[in-house]
Design an enzyme around this catalytic site. Structure first.
Site, PDB file in Angstrom:
ATOM      1  N   LYS A   1      -2.582 -32.801  33.751  1.00  0.00           N
ATOM      2  CA  LYS A   1      -2.075 -32.929  35.121  1.00  0.00           C
ATOM      3  C   LYS A   1      -3.010 -33.712  36.055  1.00  0.00           C
ATOM      4  CE  LYS A   1       0.982 -28.916  35.175  1.00  0.00           C
ATOM      5  NZ  LYS A   1       1.483 -27.775  35.907  1.00  0.00           N
TER       6      LYS A   1
ATOM      7  N   ASP B   1       5.455 -28.647  41.100  1.00  0.00           N
ATOM      8  CA  ASP B   1       5.047 -27.232  40.997  1.00  0.00           C
ATOM      9  C   ASP B   1       4.884 -26.699  42.419  1.00  0.00           C
ATOM     10  OD1 ASP B   1       4.847 -26.998  38.204  1.00  0.00           O
ATOM     11  OD2 ASP B   1       2.815 -27.804  38.200  1.00  0.00           O
TER      12      ASP B   1
HETATM   13  N1  NAP Z   1       6.653 -20.267  37.134  1.00  0.00           N
HETATM   14  C1  NAP Z   1       6.126 -21.458  36.954  1.00  0.00           C
HETATM   15  O1  NAP Z   1       6.774 -22.498  37.127  1.00  0.00           O
HETATM   16  C2  NAP Z   1       4.689 -21.560  36.544  1.00  0.00           C
HETATM   17  C3  NAP Z   1       3.993 -22.778  36.705  1.00  0.00           C
HETATM   18  C4  NAP Z   1       2.650 -22.829  36.320  1.00  0.00           C
HETATM   19  C5  NAP Z   1       2.023 -21.705  35.781  1.00  0.00           C
HETATM   20  N2  NAP Z   1       2.737 -20.560  35.639  1.00  0.00           N
HETATM   21  C6  NAP Z   1       2.088 -19.340  35.103  1.00  0.00           C
HETATM   22  O2  NAP Z   1       1.013 -19.013  35.949  1.00  0.00           O
HETATM   23  C7  NAP Z   1      -0.065 -18.437  35.210  1.00  0.00           C
HETATM   24  C8  NAP Z   1      -1.367 -19.175  35.538  1.00  0.00           C
HETATM   25  O3  NAP Z   1      -1.272 -20.520  35.075  1.00  0.00           O
HETATM   26  P1  NAP Z   1      -2.439 -21.604  35.336  1.00  0.00           P
HETATM   27  O4  NAP Z   1      -1.972 -22.892  34.775  1.00  0.00           O
HETATM   28  O5  NAP Z   1      -2.905 -21.570  36.741  1.00  0.00           O
HETATM   29  O6  NAP Z   1      -3.611 -21.018  34.387  1.00  0.00           O
HETATM   30  P2  NAP Z   1      -5.175 -21.234  34.501  1.00  0.00           P
HETATM   31  O7  NAP Z   1      -5.502 -22.511  35.183  1.00  0.00           O
HETATM   32  O8  NAP Z   1      -5.707 -20.978  33.132  1.00  0.00           O
HETATM   33  O9  NAP Z   1      -5.677 -20.008  35.470  1.00  0.00           O
HETATM   34  C9  NAP Z   1      -5.591 -18.682  35.039  1.00  0.00           C
HETATM   35  C10 NAP Z   1      -5.938 -17.740  36.202  1.00  0.00           C
HETATM   36  O10 NAP Z   1      -5.706 -16.390  35.776  1.00  0.00           O
HETATM   37  C11 NAP Z   1      -6.899 -15.642  35.951  1.00  0.00           C
HETATM   38  N3  NAP Z   1      -6.985 -14.622  34.900  1.00  0.00           N
HETATM   39  C12 NAP Z   1      -6.757 -14.791  33.575  1.00  0.00           C
HETATM   40  N4  NAP Z   1      -6.929 -13.620  32.921  1.00  0.00           N
HETATM   41  C13 NAP Z   1      -7.263 -12.691  33.867  1.00  0.00           C
HETATM   42  C14 NAP Z   1      -7.574 -11.307  33.834  1.00  0.00           C
HETATM   43  N5  NAP Z   1      -7.542 -10.630  32.681  1.00  0.00           N
HETATM   44  N6  NAP Z   1      -7.861 -10.680  34.987  1.00  0.00           N
HETATM   45  C15 NAP Z   1      -7.872 -11.360  36.153  1.00  0.00           C
HETATM   46  N7  NAP Z   1      -7.587 -12.678  36.262  1.00  0.00           N
HETATM   47  C16 NAP Z   1      -7.308 -13.342  35.131  1.00  0.00           C
HETATM   48  C17 NAP Z   1      -8.018 -16.645  35.872  1.00  0.00           C
HETATM   49  O11 NAP Z   1      -9.165 -16.115  36.489  1.00  0.00           O
HETATM   50  P3  NAP Z   1     -10.652 -16.741  36.206  1.00  0.00           P
HETATM   51  O12 NAP Z   1     -10.764 -17.976  37.056  1.00  0.00           O
HETATM   52  O13 NAP Z   1     -11.583 -15.661  36.645  1.00  0.00           O
HETATM   53  O14 NAP Z   1     -10.715 -17.030  34.730  1.00  0.00           O
HETATM   54  C18 NAP Z   1      -7.399 -17.808  36.645  1.00  0.00           C
HETATM   55  O15 NAP Z   1      -7.485 -17.597  38.025  1.00  0.00           O
HETATM   56  C19 NAP Z   1       0.364 -18.516  33.732  1.00  0.00           C
HETATM   57  O16 NAP Z   1       0.902 -17.277  33.345  1.00  0.00           O
HETATM   58  C20 NAP Z   1       1.449 -19.574  33.727  1.00  0.00           C
HETATM   59  O17 NAP Z   1       2.408 -19.364  32.705  1.00  0.00           O
HETATM   60  C21 NAP Z   1       4.045 -20.455  36.012  1.00  0.00           C
END
Ligand code: NAP
Length: 286
Positions: free
Chosen positions: A70, A106
């Site tokens: 991205k 997004d």
């Molecule tokens: N609905 C939609 O269209 C859409 C679009 C994009 C993403 N999503 C969903 O959104 C979620 C995040 O995606 P992303 O791309 O932002 O992922 P990412 O960049 O990997 O970020 C993950 C986030 O989750 C936190 N996290 C992970 N495990 C955790 C735990 N056990 N306890 C507390 N915090 C935790 C991480 O914290 P740290 O920084 O401390 O590691 C970080 O802030 C995913 O489930 C994805 O499927 C949905």
């Protein structure tokens, strides 16, 4: 039927096997009677420049861009719109006769999902959990809209970094706290909207929730962007106390709809797209 005139759209990322986008976009093209097809392309990290060159050479009309490309894709585009530039990430590319423009649906899809439910985050206090890629898009669009944003993240440094960047690019102060019970209780006490942008609660960790259910209350809007499962534990518990709930499927469908509208120039059949994703996931919505 694929013909000599069929136009091509698709998605680049790695991994790509689990994406719902082909299901959603091909259903939309069929519904609209458009001679388009949408396919997934696995493009490994480090090969995004070649993929963009391929898009030009093959005259692919539109691409979605997902992890890990991205941000990496941005230098290879001709133009990047202001929202995507501020976020520092592109999830949609439009090819107008060889001129490639990047957008971030997004962010606009998240906002649209809220607005469609009659919730305008302007001036509202919003707690956003997480400081990853999705949170970046969400916090930027909220700060631009004039929301009062507090980011809570497991890693405080990451939350601070994101808050600093968003504050600087949007000119609207965003604060950062560590994601713990005390901070959550304090922040939620003042919040009107809670957004879960962490991956907590995502399949297979479906029994987890990032928020103690006792902190949820009626009147709070709870938007969990996790869409697998469709109804997360956080959403179930929020619904049980009478909070208003919005699921990640809304964001997924609206980001897709807004991308599709840029490619084909007609209104997206949002309900068809939504129904097809639900069907493909094999889950009912309740
Ligand atoms: N609905 C939609 O269209 C859409 C679009 C994009 C993403 N999503 C969903 O959104 C979620 C995040 O995606 P992303 O791309 O932002 O992922 P990412 O960049 O990997 O970020 C993950 C986030 O989750 C936190 N996290 C992970 N495990 C955790 C735990 N056990 N306890 C507390 N915090 C935790 C991480 O914290 P740290 O920084 O401390 O590691 C970080 O802030 C995913 O489930 C994805 O499927 C949905």
């Amino acid at each position: 039927m694929i013909s000599g005139a069929t136009r091509l759209c698709g998605i680049i990322g790695d991994p790509i096997e689990h994406t719902m986008s082909p299901v959603m976009h091909n259903a939309a093209f069929r519904k609209l009677g458009l001679d388009y097809v949408y396919v997934p392309f696995r493009v490994p990290k480090g090969e995004v420049e070649q993929a963009v060159r391929g898009m030009r050479a093959l005259n692919i009309r539109g691409l979605n861009v997902t992890i890990p490309h991205k941000t990496a894709v941005m230098p290879f585009l001709d133009e990047v719109d202001a929202t995507a530039e501020k976020i520092g990430a592109v999830n949609t590319i439009v090819n107008d006769d060889g001129v490639l423009t990047g957008y971030n649906t997004d962010a606009t899809g998240f906002l649209r999902a809220l607005l469609e439910r009659g919730i305008d985050p302007e001036w509202k206090s919003v707690v956003v959990l997480g400081a990853g890629g999705a949170s970046r898009a969400i916090c930027s669009v909220l700060a631009e809209r004039g929301s009062k944003v507090v980011i809570l993240n497991r890693s405080l440094e990451r939350a601070r970094g994101l808050a600093g960047e968003v504050s600087a690019s949007c000119g609207n102060e965003v604060s950062a706290l560590a994601l713990d019970g005390l901070n959550l209780a304090r922040a939620l006490g003042e919040a009107e909207v809670l957004v879960n942008a962490t991956s907590v609660g995502m399949s297979p960790g479906v029994d987890e929730s990032p928020v103690d259910a006792r902190l949820l209350r009626p009147g709070l809007v709870v938007f969990d962007i996790v869409y697998s499962p469709l109804r997360t534990r956080l959403l179930r518990e929020a619904g049980e106390v009478g909070a208003e709930t919005i699921g990640g499927l809304d964001m997924l469908v609206w980001q897709g709809a807004m991308a599709l509208e840029k490619w084909v120039g007609v209104e997206a059949p949002v309900e068809t797209m939504r129904a097809e994703v639900v069907r493909a996931m094999g889950e009912g919505e309740d």
